[in-house]
Design an enzyme around this catalytic site. Structure first.
Site, short mmCIF file in Angstrom:
data_model
loop_
_atom_site.label_atom_id
_atom_site.label_comp_id
_atom_site.label_asym_id
_atom_site.label_seq_id
_atom_site.Cartn_x
_atom_site.Cartn_y
_atom_site.Cartn_z
N ASN A 147 0.85 -1.19 0.00
CA ASN A 147 0.00 0.00 0.00
C ASN A 147 0.88 1.23 0.00
OD1 ASN A 147 -2.82 1.19 0.39
ND2 ASN A 147 -1.64 2.21 2.02
N GLU A 148 0.73 2.04 -1.03
CA GLU A 148 1.45 3.31 -1.13
C GLU A 148 2.95 3.15 -0.87
OE1 GLU A 148 -0.70 6.20 1.26
OE2 GLU A 148 -2.10 6.51 -0.39
N GLU A 308 -8.07 5.15 -4.02
CA GLU A 308 -8.66 5.83 -2.86
C GLU A 308 -9.09 7.22 -3.30
OE1 GLU A 308 -6.02 5.75 0.52
OE2 GLU A 308 -5.43 3.68 0.13
N TRP A 316 -5.88 12.64 11.17
CA TRP A 316 -5.39 11.57 12.03
C TRP A 316 -5.31 12.13 13.44
CZ3 TRP A 316 -0.52 8.97 9.40
CH2 TRP A 316 -0.92 8.35 8.22
N GLU A 358 -6.29 6.32 12.57
CA GLU A 358 -7.14 7.05 11.61
C GLU A 358 -8.57 7.23 12.11
OE1 GLU A 358 -4.78 6.44 7.50
OE2 GLU A 358 -6.66 5.36 7.72
C1 GAL Z 1 -3.92 6.86 2.31
C2 GAL Z 1 -3.67 5.42 2.74
C3 GAL Z 1 -4.85 4.84 3.47
C4 GAL Z 1 -5.32 5.79 4.52
C5 GAL Z 1 -5.67 7.11 3.87
C6 GAL Z 1 -6.23 8.15 4.82
O1 GAL Z 1 -2.75 7.54 2.01
O2 GAL Z 1 -3.37 4.59 1.65
O3 GAL Z 1 -4.48 3.61 4.05
O4 GAL Z 1 -4.29 5.95 5.44
O5 GAL Z 1 -4.51 7.65 3.29
O6 GAL Z 1 -5.30 8.56 5.76
#
Ligand code: GAL
Length: 679
Positions: A147-148, A308, A316, A358
């Protein structure tokens, strides 16, 4: 290959965050609201391997069984972004280390290093187990790697990284002598006499270590990331049925994404959070700036999706607070992605988490799990997308390209002259092209950039080609000779591929193309009296740097001169007729106002002017399908705007006809169908 036949909506879902009893109802509500794809499992390593080597697939088996009672499809993720506590406790060498030598411990995410042999082996095992077990599931249409990658941290300094860096350098330079030569280590007695002495950058006196080492280290960070992605990609492809795609979600620093897509992915997905542009401290381009990132995602390969897409207010427990999207904004941002070429949009996330880091980062649903206006808005989008038949896989139409040059981006991190120019110019050009309604693409400088790939564009901008790749110059020269218009900004042509400056007249390797020499130049100080250019009697902003141009070819024409200082009357902008085309040199960084004037002088016209006239606060985009084209108009303002529609056009989203003076509501979106595919 197009992986989505129709525009699809998805959502990120975390079955491990909820009582199992909720799963069925969640999936039902998703389907009812037009969501047909879920992304799962990207952080759920312990749900499958809670103890080293003991695999238990029952959790996701149960979940996928429920999914398969519905029509929902799944993007399954490898969980390597979050190594388990048992792993980092037993093998602390997998933990990532920062420049200060500090280890990042278990407890957040992305706390591993790509080059750790142990972590690579553990990755291999978990990915293979997952692919073997779940790979054949009918509901799984694709996989996301990790992920990312490179988010939060894009530089890695663990022992394993220093070692891998030496391997990378040995392959590249073959001998220490060649490396010493390439990095100019004779300067300040940095000469290496054994490979073990060579390390990634470390703290040095005033942090002034070798810039050529620094450039190679970023190339190495990119290679490490791509190599780690490829490790997973190759494994997945061994086990997955034909047609199941493999992607990852970007875009983050220190990765050459064009190469990543070519070597280690089927296509890229992008995580789009335009709300960052609405937070305090963001610049004036606000959420519209995300179209720049979307253009980058589009430039990575043949197609792309959004993994996303913002659906709720961000935040956060230790991160900035953000406003909730106002009615219409989720819709606007969804169409921003689609207008810019995305074929798939998945929202982050279904329901806001009730715990964890989160806890304040909202998804579609709030903690209360009730239907809300955001879900209603998304449902409406799902209904609308049904009317955009044939759009998935259609091409974004652009007649201008901006070269995206990783070597120059990375060298710009240490080049005090060129770095600031680059950032300024990319924003200036983006803003000008957006406001002038001239859609553009990014074209990555690399081996596949050739005359053909450039010839699709009427004009190509290379904001600052400081490092000159001779192959790129050849492609550009052929493009111009064939009739293209090319324009480069200040500081072009003074470094070789190692980031060293050849003893030659600037623009090195491009003097024929531009028909000029640059024999004098100066950085522009903030408090110095303003020096401008004069073009056709009009003032031209010349920000940050001034190259003073000397035409040396008969075919080169001075288009603007400096208006003051010791170089008053000297050339600031030139145009060289080269073959059938034109090579322009602009001696400064591109501001929005200057870029607009240059576009006009180069004869680049608005893309959609035969159909509409819309205010500059709206974005224009076109996509060309097999049977028809679509013209998007996006209003980023929280106020109604007036647009002029020059021919009767139907908005596919509402079914309404538009002609003459028309209103576009706050955050409004129109998608006009154009009857014929017009090129
Ligand atoms: C993205 C990440 C998600 C979640 C989202 C909101 O960068 O891939 O897992 O963290 O941000 O913070």
């Amino acid at each position: 290959m197009a992986y989505f036949n129709t525009l699809a909506l998805g959502v990120c879902y975390y079955p491990e965050h909820w009582e199992e009893g909720l799963w069925r109802d969640d999936l039902r509500r998703m389907e009812e609201n037009g969501i047909s794809v879920i992304r799962i499992a990207e952080f759920a390593w312990n749900k499958v391997e809670n103890e080293e080597g003991k695999f238990d697939f029952s959790f996701f088996d149960r979940f996928l069984d429920v999914v398969e009672t519905t029509g929902i499809k799944v993007i399954f993720c490898t969980p390597t972004a979050t190594p388990p506590a048992w792993l980092t406790q037993k093998y602390p060498e997998v933990l990532t280390v920062d420049l200060d030598g500090k280890k990042q411990h278990h407890g957040a995410r992305r706390h591993y290093n790509y080059n750790s042999p142990v972590y690579r082996e553990k990755t291999r095992i978990i990915v293979e187990q997952l692919a073997k077990h779940y790979g054949g599931r009918k509901c799984i249409i694709g996989w996301q790697i990790d992920n990312e990658l490179n988010c939060v941290n894009s530089e890695f300094y663990a022992d394993a990284d220093h070692k891998a860096f030496r391997v990378f350098l040995k392959e590249k330079y073959k001998s220490l002598e060649a490396l010493n030569e390439a990095w100019g280590t004779v300067f300040w007695n940095q000469t290496y006499t054994a490979w073990e002495q060579v390390c990634l950058p470390r703290h040095t006196m005033r942090d002034t270590s070798n810039p050529h080492l620094r450039l190679d280290s970023i190339r190495f960070f990119s290679e490490s990331c791509i190599g780690y992605c490829r490790l997973q990609y190759d494994l997945l492809k061994e086990y997955l049925p034909e047609g199941v795609f493999v992607t990852t979600n970007g875009l983050f620093p220190h990765v050459n994404y064009r190469r990543m897509v070519e070597e280690a992915l089927d296509f890229i997905t992008y995580d789009s959070y335009p709300e960052f542009g609405l937070m305090e401290g963001a610049d004036h381009l606000k959420d519209r700036k995300w179209s720049m990132n979307l253009a980058r995602a589009r430039g990575c390969g043949e197609s792309f999706g959004i993994m996303e897409q913002q659906s709720g207010p961000g935040g956060w427990y230790n991160f900035r607070v953000a406003p909730t999207a106002k009615p219409g904004q989720i819709r606007l941002w969804t169409y921003q992605s689609i207008a810019n070429g995305a074929d798939f949009v998945s929202y982050f996330r279904w329901r806001t988490c009730l715990f964890g880091t989160e806890i304040y980062w909202h998804g579609i649903l709030n903690y209360d799990n009730l239907d809300n206006r955001r879900l209603k808005e998304i449902r409406g989008i799902g209904e609308e997308l049904k009317r955009l038949k044939g759009m998935a896989g259609s091409a974004y139409r652009a007649k201008v390209a901006i070269l995206y040059d990783y070597d120059n981006e990375w060298d710009g991190e240490t080049d005090v002259w060129h770095g600031p120019l680059r950032r300024h110019s990319h924003l200036g050009l983006f803003e000008a092209l957006q406001k002038e309604h001239i859609p553009f693409d990014y074209v990555t400088v690399g081996p596949d950039m050739d005359k053909e790939s450039l010839s699709r564009y009427e004009a190509v901008f290379a904001p600052h080609m400081t490092i000159v790749d001779p192959l790129a110059v050849q492609a550009i020269s052929e493009y111009v000779a064939g009739g293209g218009k090319f324009i480069a900004g200040a500081r072009s042509g003074y470094k070789d591929l190692n980031g060293k400056c050849p003893m030659a007249v600037m623009p090195v390797g491009m003097d024929q193309l531009f028909g000029i020499q640059i024999l004098d130049f100066t950085a522009v100080m903030k408090d110095a009296p303003k020096v401008c250019g004069v073009m056709d009697g009009e003032r031209l902003e010349m920000p940050l740097f001034h190259d003073i141009l000397t035409p040396v070819s008969d075919s080169c024409q001075v288009m603007a001169v400096y208006d003051s200082d010791y170089y008053e009357g000297e050339a600031a902008v030139t145009r060289n007729r080269f073959g059938q085309g034109e090579a322009w040199y602009f001696g400064a960084a591109f501001s929005c106002e200057t870029a607009k004037k240059l576009l006009k002088a180069m004869g680049i016209r608005k893309e959609a002017e035969k159909w509409t006239d819309v205010p500059s606060c709206c974005e224009i985009a076109l996509r060309d399908g097999k049977e028809k084209s679509w013209l998007f108009v996006l209003n980023y303002e929280n106020r109604e705007v007036e647009i002029q529609v020059k021919k009767p056009l139907k908005d596919e989203l509402s079914g309404k006809e538009y002609f003459g003076k028309c209103k576009l509501m706050p955050y409004g979106v129109l998608v006009f169908a154009l009857k014929e595919v017009e090129n």
